[in-house]
Design a protein around this motif. Structure first.
Motif, PDB file in Angstrom:
ATOM      1  N   ASN A  20      -3.664   9.976   2.662  1.00 33.91           N
ATOM      2  CA  ASN A  20      -2.555   8.277   2.157  1.00 33.91           C
ATOM      3  C   ASN A  20      -1.424   9.078   2.511  1.00 33.91           C
ATOM      4  OD1 ASN A  20      -4.476   7.460   0.194  1.00 33.91           O
ATOM      5  ND2 ASN A  20      -3.975   8.545  -1.511  1.00 33.91           N
ATOM      6  N   VAL A  50      -5.750   4.885  -0.471  1.00 32.10           N
ATOM      7  CA  VAL A  50      -5.244   3.901  -0.867  1.00 32.10           C
ATOM      8  C   VAL A  50      -5.574   3.121   0.745  1.00 32.10           C
ATOM      9  CG1 VAL A  50      -3.073   3.189  -1.052  1.00 32.10           C
ATOM     10  CG2 VAL A  50      -3.251   4.434  -2.532  1.00 32.10           C
ATOM     11  N   GLU A 100       2.074   1.821  -3.437  1.00 22.80           N
ATOM     12  CA  GLU A 100       1.429   2.522  -4.635  1.00 22.80           C
ATOM     13  C   GLU A 100       1.105   3.667  -3.798  1.00 22.80           C
ATOM     14  OE1 GLU A 100      -3.724   1.954  -5.053  1.00 22.80           O
ATOM     15  OE2 GLU A 100      -2.947   0.590  -4.038  1.00 22.80           O
ATOM     16  N   CYS A 101       1.157   4.296  -2.440  1.00 19.89           N
ATOM     17  CA  CYS A 101       0.620   5.731  -3.039  1.00 19.89           C
ATOM     18  C   CYS A 101       1.873   6.212  -2.975  1.00 19.89           C
ATOM     19  CB  CYS A 101       1.037   5.609  -1.083  1.00 19.89           C
ATOM     20  SG  CYS A 101      -0.665   5.495   0.012  1.00 19.89           S
ATOM     21  N   GLY A 127      -7.655   0.026   2.194  1.00 21.31           N
ATOM     22  CA  GLY A 127      -6.183  -1.475   2.168  1.00 21.31           C
ATOM     23  C   GLY A 127      -6.027  -1.456   3.215  1.00 21.31           C
ATOM     24  N   LEU A 129       0.818  -1.352  -0.076  1.00 19.91           N
ATOM     25  CA  LEU A 129       0.015  -0.042  -0.115  1.00 19.91           C
ATOM     26  C   LEU A 129       1.721   1.322   0.097  1.00 19.91           C
ATOM     27  CD1 LEU A 129      -2.582  -1.312   2.725  1.00 19.91           C
ATOM     28  CD2 LEU A 129      -2.633  -1.114  -0.120  1.00 19.91           C
TER      29      LEU A 129
END
Length: 615
Positions: free
Chosen positions: A600, A533, A518-519, A536, A515
């Motif tokens: 995020n 995000v 992804e950020c 998750g 995660l």
């Protein structure tokens, strides 16, 4: 709220529409406006105890004489401090001119704050230091009255840096810490542009449209201008509350309906809600119009206003808090296995009290049903004693917790400090039967869980109950807020901590790294605002699993009493508070793109070990 958090500020606005001579004749004093502003601020003092501010504008001031004044305070009681100073000015004037207040023109000339436009503010700081310089209203001064602006509000913006860039300003250290400074620069920029047109009647609506279209956040703002124009505006999602009252003698706006009702002794239907994206615009003659500044978006009014922040003397808020508690009565009854005879219910002072009444009401309804069923089943097989015993059964209610408000943990040594924290609350001894009675205590919300673990649960444990059940009238707080509440660090939330612990226990910790990556990728492509995000983190778990883990985490080490936590559901929250559907701190469903970005970023800060705000 057992874990105190900084929250919404309060706004108070008054525009007198008649000359001071009118107020002297009708109300007996030229001080009518100032007196009412003081009351309007005091009736909202729950909204800000870090500081307060007051600005005024005098209409038709002689050239060369000051027409805009401001006073701010961070004293222990800032509202009282400000108005005591105003009172001292009046007393000084009356000392030498005893009849001055009977001469409106002379009084206006000699008393700095005796103006027709009045703007008050109560500050609960969400950023910036607790310094008087951060107290609203902020002012911009200019030699031309039409370019003098005093601005105050209840809000947070999440795009402050971008705003400074848009008006080509290199912010100083102070300005970087204040979103009001950014908002002020933008509004003043367009106000000057409008003034440069040399129009006889400035287009304040256009100024607000150009300015507000750039803001990302929730806000309720008020502004007074040196030329006698003024405005009050609300964000397009209606995140922050805004109410107003129109009278032939004055126009009033505030952050809470009940404050206006009490101050001016008017009915509920006379105080109106300023709709999302709208503004009250008042010209220099006191004429007003309600203008749509921004296209209204989905209404996402802050639900925390109803759960906790606003004062509960508003009849709608009172009913909603009753409903929140009532919704919790069924899961509480299930948790105690309907054993009311061996259960004591209470609340954690003091803001959960109304929800507590609602919870008890729901439990009483169940108990009354049982009474009727039992009596009906007896047919005629009962006597007076048996009947009396049945109909006098009640929910066992006690005030168990007492907060020592003034207590401070003055020692920094960890062991000593922890010992001090345990005693912030105290208990009422002798209220239950040890090892037999279950304790149910309701709080309005659980943010960090620190006070529960270090103080309240330890304290209740001294009574030796069979079980402790902690009830929250709010759902699990999982995500940061960026529209007025000081909740922007992921690691602070007990729900987030619980999810992290569950990931560790289930050997799923690698998910956090994924995660985080992804950020970082969203940040690289300037898309951090496009997706939340952090959802998750919670996805693998049910709300019950999170609640059970929280119960473990708030149980002090060595306490051998079972602890259970019951949270409000999102569905019941919305059913109880139907007009305030803003729930992003519970669901992660942010009303503006900036919310996703803050969330995020807060997660990235956590992963990087940075103990800083998310915006």
């Amino acid at each position: 709220m057992s874990d105190a958090i900084k929250h919404e500020c309060g706004l108070a606005f008054i525009r007198l529409r008649k000359p001071f001579s009118h107020f002297l004749q009708k109300y007996g004093t030229v001080m009518y406006g100032i007196n009412k502003l003081y009351l309007l601020m005091e009736k909202q003092h729950n909204r800000g105890q870090d500081g307060a501010g007051f600005a005024s504008v005098k209409l038709n001031a002689e050239p060369g004489y000051p027409f805009m004044h401001r006073m701010r305070s961070i004293a222990n009681q800032p509202i009282a401090d400000i108005f005591a100073k105003v009172g001292a000015e009046v007393a000084e004037l009356e000392k030498y001119q005893p009849d001055m207040l009977k001469h409106p023109g002379l009084a206006k000339g000699h008393l700095p704050f005796l103006g027709e436009l009045l703007l008050g503010h109560l500050r609960y700081g969400t950023q910036g230091k607790n310094d008087v310089a951060f107290c609203h209203p902020f002012i911009k001064k200019d030699i031309r009255p039409s370019r003098n602006l005093a601005l105050a509000g209840n809000f947070n913006l999440v795009n402050t840096e971008e705003l400074f860039d848009l008006v080509n300003i290199d912010p100083g250290e102070f300005q970087k810490q204040s979103d009001l400074a950014a908002m002020m620069e933008v509004i003043h920029h367009f106000l000057v542009k409008e003034d440069e047109k040399e129009n006889e009647k400035p287009d304040i609506k256009a100024v607000l449209q150009k300015s507000a279209s750039l803001f990302d956040g929730g806000y309720h703002i008020g502004g007074i201008i040196g030329n006698g124009h003024s405005f009050v505006m609300r964000d397009a999602n209606g995140i922050r509350p805004s109410y107003y009252y129109i009278h032939e003698d004055f126009i009033v706006a505030a952050s809470e309906r009940a404050a206006i009702r009490t101050t001016f002794n008017v009915g509920e239907n006379e105080v109106l809600e300023l709709m999302p994206g709208n503004a009250i615009i008042i010209d220099d003659h006191g004429n007003y119009s309600i203008e749509q500044i921004l296209e209204p978006k989905e209404r996402r009014a802050c639900s925390f206003e109803r759960i906790y922040f606003s004062r509960g003397n508003d009849e709608k808020i009172y009913r909603e808090r009753i409903a929140l508690g009532h919704k919790l009565s069924k899961p509480v009854l299930e948790a105690i296995e309907y054993d009311l005879k061996n259960t004591i219910v209470s609340y954690i002072p003091n803001t959960a009290e109304v929800a507590y009444f609602g919870m008890v009401k729901g439990m009483e309804e169940y108990l009354n049903q049982i009474k009727v069923q039992r009596i009906m089943s007896w047919d005629k097989d009962f006597d007076e004693e048996k009947l009396t015993e049945m109909i006098t059964r009640k929910i066992r209610q006690e005030k168990l917790t007492i907060k020592d408000v003034k207590m401070r943990t003055f020692i920094t040594e960890d062991v000593s400090r922890q010992d001090m924290v345990q005693h912030v609350y105290d208990i009422t001894y002798g209220t239950l039967r040890p090892n037999l009675d279950t304790l149910v205590v309701i709080d309005d919300s659980i943010v960090r869980g620190t006070t529960l673990r270090e103080s309240i649960i330890r304290m209740l444990g001294r009574l030796k109950p069979k079980k402790i059940i902690v009830v929250s009238s709010a759902p699990q707080i999982r995500y940061p807020d960026c529209y007025g509440i000081d909740m922007s660090k992921m690691g602070d939330f007990i729900a987030f901590q619980a999810a992290i612990e569950l990931l560790k226990e289930r050997d799923q910790r690698a998910m956090l790294t994924e995660l985080y990556k992804e950020c970082k990728e969203l940040q690289r492509t300037n898309q951090l605002h496009s997706k939340n995000v952090v959802r998750g983190v919670y996805a693998p778990f049910t709300p019950q699993e999170i609640s059970d883990k929280i119960a473990q985490m708030i149980t002090p080490q060595g306490l051998n009493i079972p602890v259970q936590v019951i949270y409000q559901t999102i569905e019941d929250l919305h059913e109880s508070c139907p007009t305030n559907t803003g729930d992003w701190y519970f669901t992660g469903n942010y009303p503006t793109p900036g919310g996703n970005k803050v969330c995020n970023k807060a997660f990235m800060n956590y992963m990087e070990g940075k103990n800083v705000r998310g915006y």
